[in-house]
Scaffold this active site. Sequence first.
Site, mmCIF file in Angstrom:
data_model
loop_
_atom_site.group_PDB
_atom_site.id
_atom_site.type_symbol
_atom_site.label_atom_id
_atom_site.label_comp_id
_atom_site.label_asym_id
_atom_site.label_seq_id
_atom_site.Cartn_x
_atom_site.Cartn_y
_atom_site.Cartn_z
ATOM 1 N N SER A 94 0.825 -1.190 0.000
ATOM 2 C CA SER A 94 0.000 0.000 0.000
ATOM 3 C C SER A 94 0.871 1.257 0.000
ATOM 4 C CB SER A 94 -0.911 -0.089 1.227
ATOM 5 O OG SER A 94 -1.931 0.838 1.158
ATOM 6 N N ASP A 216 -9.899 -4.490 -5.648
ATOM 7 C CA ASP A 216 -9.314 -3.766 -4.513
ATOM 8 C C ASP A 216 -9.866 -2.346 -4.493
ATOM 9 O OD1 ASP A 216 -7.789 -2.490 -2.619
ATOM 10 O OD2 ASP A 216 -5.845 -3.132 -3.424
ATOM 11 N N HIS A 244 -7.580 -5.566 -0.132
ATOM 12 C CA HIS A 244 -6.368 -4.764 -0.282
ATOM 13 C C HIS A 244 -5.162 -5.443 0.370
ATOM 14 C CE1 HIS A 244 -4.045 -1.182 -0.869
ATOM 15 N NE2 HIS A 244 -3.926 -0.912 0.406
#
Lengths: 267, 502
Positions: A94, A216, A244
Amino acid sequence: MTVQKRNNVQVAGSGARTLMFAHGFGCDQNMWRLMAPAYEARFKTIRFDLVGSGGSDLKAYDPKKYDSLHGYADDIIEIIDEFADGPVIFIGHSVSATIGMLAAIKAPERFGPQVMVGPSPCYINDGDYMGGFSRPDIDGLLETMDRNYLGWSSNMAPAIMGAPDQPELGVELTNSFCRTDPDIARHFARVTFLSDHRADVPKMPHPALILQCSDDLIAPQTVGRFLHQHMPESVLTVIDNVGHCPHLSAPSASARAMDDFFVQMGL
Amino acid sequence: MPDDAAPIDLFEHAACGLLLTDVSGNILRCNATLRAWLGYTGEDLAARRFPDLLTIGARVFHQTHLIPLLNMQESVAEVALDVRHRDGHTLPMLVNIARRRHGGEVLQEVAMMIVADRHKYEQELLKTRAELRDANERLSGADRAKDEFLATLAHELRNPLAPMHNVLQILAALKLPEPRVEWCLNILERQVGQMTHLVDDLLEISRIAEGKVVLRRESCELRAIVQAAVEAARPLIEAAGHSFSMTVTETPVWLDADPTRLIQVLQNLLNNAAKYTPQGGKIELIAGWEDSLAVIRIRDNGMGIAPHYLTRIFEKFSQVESARDRAQGGLGIGLALVRGLVELHGGTVQALSEGLGHGSEFVVRLPAFQKIQKAAPLAAAAGLERPRKILVVDDNVDIVESIAMLLEMRGHDVQTACDGETAIAQARGFGPEVVLLDIGLPDMDGYAVARAMRGEPWGKTLLLVAVTGWGQRQDKAAAAEAGFDHHLTKPLSLADLTRILG
């Protein structure tokens, strides 16, 4: 204060090369505990917490330094200087994928190929670019966070940590996992979701695997394609996963994609 | 009461919303309660996923916080999320999720409760917190402004005190034959002394609050510090006819401390003991080594302290201290200063008392070690210096003239100047050996004057002394850089001058 204490750096495994695992927004290095151990036989591994998250030293949270992702990138270079031998293979989830990219641009000699798990260089929609979010969406997130961190300042373990069925897990997790100061969490959320590093993407100095989930919310497929298109030596792999956090919900598929990439890179 | 064996449709009509989803969040079952709350029919919901029910902000939170938690610990509890009604409006809900094996598959059981009232209460709470934070910020801003004001006030009050003090010394030295003059001088000296003391305390406390006090640490021995403090407090103790005893441990105890400040602390506590003990009382000082700390206890059999005041007594301008002080004339900052200075040394101070009328004990604990160290000498002894040519420069005429007169009375050849240009010109003709130079001059600053003088042929060997109102480290660094040999803080004392000229 030492870098070790500041970032709660944990070193394990052994091998000629070093893998460095960086967690994303909302959690801490525990995110990697399903995946990292599998690599400890072949690699030296470094896990750590971003300052303000997990077991990092909250006193080191300087709102000015961490007002952009560059503050975190500088920390990563310091961790590498102290704990790695030679260039590291950086695996960032991320927002940490972006942080790793920024660090590699700053100090290319300290990095080898990178793995970007669910990356996004910009979360907000901008013209033709579909990051997935609007500004009010981010305000909604901040509001939700505020409500769920209500108990923090009275020194109660945040209610979100409750694990009624597994009290034995509850103790450990209550004290470490995903816990942080609400003001820091809020600031980090803002810095993360309002960051725009699209202009840095073409400057990535090393090959990178973009590990994209099929479904996602945080990093939609349009974003994965944007990155692949603009990052010179990138490989895009889409794995079948809703959510995610493929390293948690699809660890073996994630590991397979990484291993394939490592083979391609001759690692 | 229904029959135990009869099936109860608790799922469908439970008092909370219930969902069953797979681990990806696809809704498999939904109870009637939740359907009614959200305005859906069963078919509608079964085609959806749990995150679809949430607002975008809540979805991001779900993805970034809840999913990892669910993966790691299989359950989450008491999560506040905004859920969207079919018509678009949002419902604040509290959600519990647990993963459990159903047959061969792990499924998620979700329980949801509307918490509209609670949500309003939480909003209130958050608002109140924000207001509290603002109020606190305003208060600490006001507090800082007050500290700055007090520092400025004390600084300004110090300036007129310096020449007053000098003039008193001059008058005393003149030994005027009229006996009432001596009586007047005694009173004036005491009062000016008391006022200087109050102003110094005030300046000190505000500088501690502003974080501007810098300790000049050195290795020093506990016994020497205690003795110096006792010497300083002895006149007050003896004047009140108290008996005094002192016990200091035989083994040397070493401190890394600012001796002047520690003497000030102990002297303050001893003076208090003398002040708050009725005539002819008993004061005791015990200094030693306990639990790897230097511990100094000062006991008296005086008026004591009421139990509920024991901790508050160290607060700045505390009413307790003010009340105690009122009879003696004070600002209620002596003990706050003690605590401030002790804490700067990394130590603690504590007040003990059995209650009013039962005496008090103050305990100072300081980090220390018992290893033998080389002692640094305390303040040098004063003595009469050899006569020198001295130029005194200050824009305050009263200060210049009174210092000049004091120095002349000690046999020096003195000239004065009130600005930088004059000072340099005058020095050229006069050829001083020593220049006492104020830093804040009207035409140019003292550093520039110092550099100019150092550039002159007679300036190389000159003893250059900077005199400023603020004894701060950066001032001292700037003074050294400009070529000053010494740095003194106003008001100048005879002892300071003697030390430098000696």
